[in-house]
Design a protein around this motif. Sequence first.
Motif, PDB file in Angstrom:
ATOM      1  N   SER A   1       0.942  -1.101  -0.207  1.00 42.58           N
ATOM      2  CA  SER A   1      -0.049   0.038   0.080  1.00 42.58           C
ATOM      3  C   SER A   1       0.787   1.151  -0.056  1.00 42.58           C
ATOM      4  O   SER A   1       0.128   2.381   0.065  1.00 42.58           O
ATOM      5  N   LEU A   2       2.107   1.074  -0.027  1.00 41.17           N
ATOM      6  CA  LEU A   2       2.940   2.341   0.015  1.00 41.17           C
ATOM      7  C   LEU A   2       3.701   2.517  -1.353  1.00 41.17           C
ATOM      8  O   LEU A   2       4.019   1.488  -2.113  1.00 41.17           O
ATOM      9  N   ARG A   3       4.142   3.737  -1.534  1.00 35.11           N
ATOM     10  CA  ARG A   3       4.866   4.045  -2.955  1.00 35.11           C
ATOM     11  C   ARG A   3       6.361   3.610  -2.833  1.00 35.11           C
ATOM     12  O   ARG A   3       6.602   3.447  -1.592  1.00 35.11           O
ATOM     13  N   PRO A   4       7.068   3.258  -3.873  1.00 37.04           N
ATOM     14  CA  PRO A   4       8.633   3.107  -3.494  1.00 37.04           C
ATOM     15  C   PRO A   4       8.993   4.254  -2.747  1.00 37.04           C
ATOM     16  O   PRO A   4       8.683   5.277  -3.128  1.00 37.04           O
ATOM     17  N   GLY A   5       9.784   4.063  -1.705  1.00 37.79           N
ATOM     18  CA  GLY A   5      10.345   5.012  -0.859  1.00 37.79           C
ATOM     19  C   GLY A   5       9.542   5.672   0.159  1.00 37.79           C
ATOM     20  O   GLY A   5       9.967   6.389   0.959  1.00 37.79           O
ATOM     21  N   GLY A   6       8.367   4.801   0.083  1.00 32.05           N
ATOM     22  CA  GLY A   6       7.538   5.230   1.421  1.00 32.05           C
ATOM     23  C   GLY A   6       8.061   4.630   2.572  1.00 32.05           C
ATOM     24  O   GLY A   6       8.765   3.935   2.654  1.00 32.05           O
ATOM     25  N   TYR A   7       7.530   5.247   3.678  1.00 33.85           N
ATOM     26  CA  TYR A   7       7.936   5.006   5.097  1.00 33.85           C
ATOM     27  C   TYR A   7       6.866   4.028   5.839  1.00 33.85           C
ATOM     28  O   TYR A   7       5.942   4.230   5.721  1.00 33.85           O
ATOM     29  N   LEU A   8       7.492   2.981   6.642  1.00 34.09           N
ATOM     30  CA  LEU A   8       6.733   2.376   7.618  1.00 34.09           C
ATOM     31  C   LEU A   8       7.003   2.405   8.919  1.00 34.09           C
ATOM     32  O   LEU A   8       8.589   2.050   9.260  1.00 34.09           O
ATOM     33  N   LEU A   9       6.386   2.879   9.877  1.00 32.96           N
ATOM     34  CA  LEU A   9       6.904   2.941  11.297  1.00 32.96           C
ATOM     35  C   LEU A   9       6.128   2.324  12.125  1.00 32.96           C
ATOM     36  O   LEU A   9       4.826   2.419  12.119  1.00 32.96           O
ATOM     37  N   LEU A  10       6.686   1.264  12.483  1.00 35.32           N
ATOM     38  CA  LEU A  10       6.279   0.168  13.557  1.00 35.32           C
ATOM     39  C   LEU A  10       6.700   0.309  14.938  1.00 35.32           C
ATOM     40  O   LEU A  10       7.810   0.257  15.241  1.00 35.32           O
ATOM     41  N   ASP A  11       5.832   0.406  15.815  1.00 38.26           N
ATOM     42  CA  ASP A  11       6.209   0.347  17.253  1.00 38.26           C
ATOM     43  C   ASP A  11       5.294  -0.420  18.165  1.00 38.26           C
ATOM     44  O   ASP A  11       3.941  -0.400  17.717  1.00 38.26           O
ATOM     45  N   THR A  12       5.881  -1.198  19.050  1.00 39.16           N
ATOM     46  CA  THR A  12       4.969  -2.244  19.628  1.00 39.16           C
ATOM     47  C   THR A  12       4.794  -1.890  21.127  1.00 39.16           C
ATOM     48  O   THR A  12       5.548  -1.241  21.732  1.00 39.16           O
ATOM     49  N   CYS A  13       3.666  -2.612  21.808  1.00 40.42           N
ATOM     50  CA  CYS A  13       3.767  -2.689  23.269  1.00 40.42           C
ATOM     51  C   CYS A  13       4.460  -3.954  23.530  1.00 40.42           C
ATOM     52  O   CYS A  13       5.264  -4.648  22.694  1.00 40.42           O
ATOM     53  N   PRO A  14       4.527  -4.513  24.841  1.00 43.03           N
ATOM     54  CA  PRO A  14       5.297  -5.378  25.231  1.00 43.03           C
ATOM     55  C   PRO A  14       4.954  -6.571  24.343  1.00 43.03           C
ATOM     56  O   PRO A  14       3.868  -7.078  24.194  1.00 43.03           O
TER      57      PRO A  14
END
Length: 254
Positions: A129-142
């Motif tokens: 779902s992202l364009r090339p060069g697009g960013y994904l930020l993933l942050d988790t709980c425990p």
Amino acid sequence: MFSNVSNFRDRYQHAHNKINWHIPDPIKRGRFLDVGCGTGNGVAAAAAHGASLAVGIDRSFGEFGHEFNVDEFPDLCDAVGSNTDSALLLEGNIFDLKMPFPGFDYAMMLDSAEHVPDLERIIKWTSDSLRPGGYLLLDTCPLFYSPVGSHLWHWFPEASDPWAHLKPGFEQRCHDAGIDAWNMDRYRELNKVTHQQIVDMFVGTGFEIIEEHRSKTNPEREALFQRFGSDIDLSTIQKEWLFEDWILLVGRKI
Ligand SMILES: C[S@@+](CC[C@H](N)C(=O)[O-])C[C@H]1O[C@@H](n2cnc3c(N)ncnc32)[C@H](O)[C@@H]1O
């Protein structure tokens, strides 16, 4: 208002900070996708950062029905100083979608990665779902194997009952503690991914990792393990997983 404004403000600020600290300025103003958006806190945060389009998808806006009414989303945005001019909340299970969304500039999974049964499939869908060069930020709980990886910390606190869910008799203890069905459902749906597996999923689905922060063990945690860890079955669980709380990754789609 029915919704809990104070909780929304806290979650909004959490999302606002993550975007602020980890997404470059020009990208922040692009098209944003929040995967597992919950109450729309990330959508409100991206809108406040000037996203040209801020879309959130969640399998159910009733998920937090005890404290959130989706019809009040515009008022909640008002209350935190954001707006809904570019915002769109979609209700739908990502596993039911037939195709990815087109060409987003950045996406976020905030405290949602540990809740989905097939994380790799969701990361792949997000990547698509992202364009090339697009960013994904993933942050988790425990994560699951960490001291409060059950997410039932009100009943099994880290300081006095860490790793309770990894020990024999846990289901009975939950029953005896009278834990409600909603919290038990949230517990049962947690996946068991480890730090390294999430990193591998990023790389395997076509992301270049540009930021990586992981929680680490420390002397206090080791002492906790010495005190409470004796009946954890380490034949199936690697000891290092017991100290894996959160991980934050920022990937750029190649
Ligand atoms: C702990 S909440 C986090 C919500 C929000 N990101 C936040 O920062 O508060 C995890 C969310 O993931 C959503 N979720 C889990 N599985 C999903 C799926 N298959 N499709 C869409 N949303 C999903 C849940 O409904 C829940 O709202």
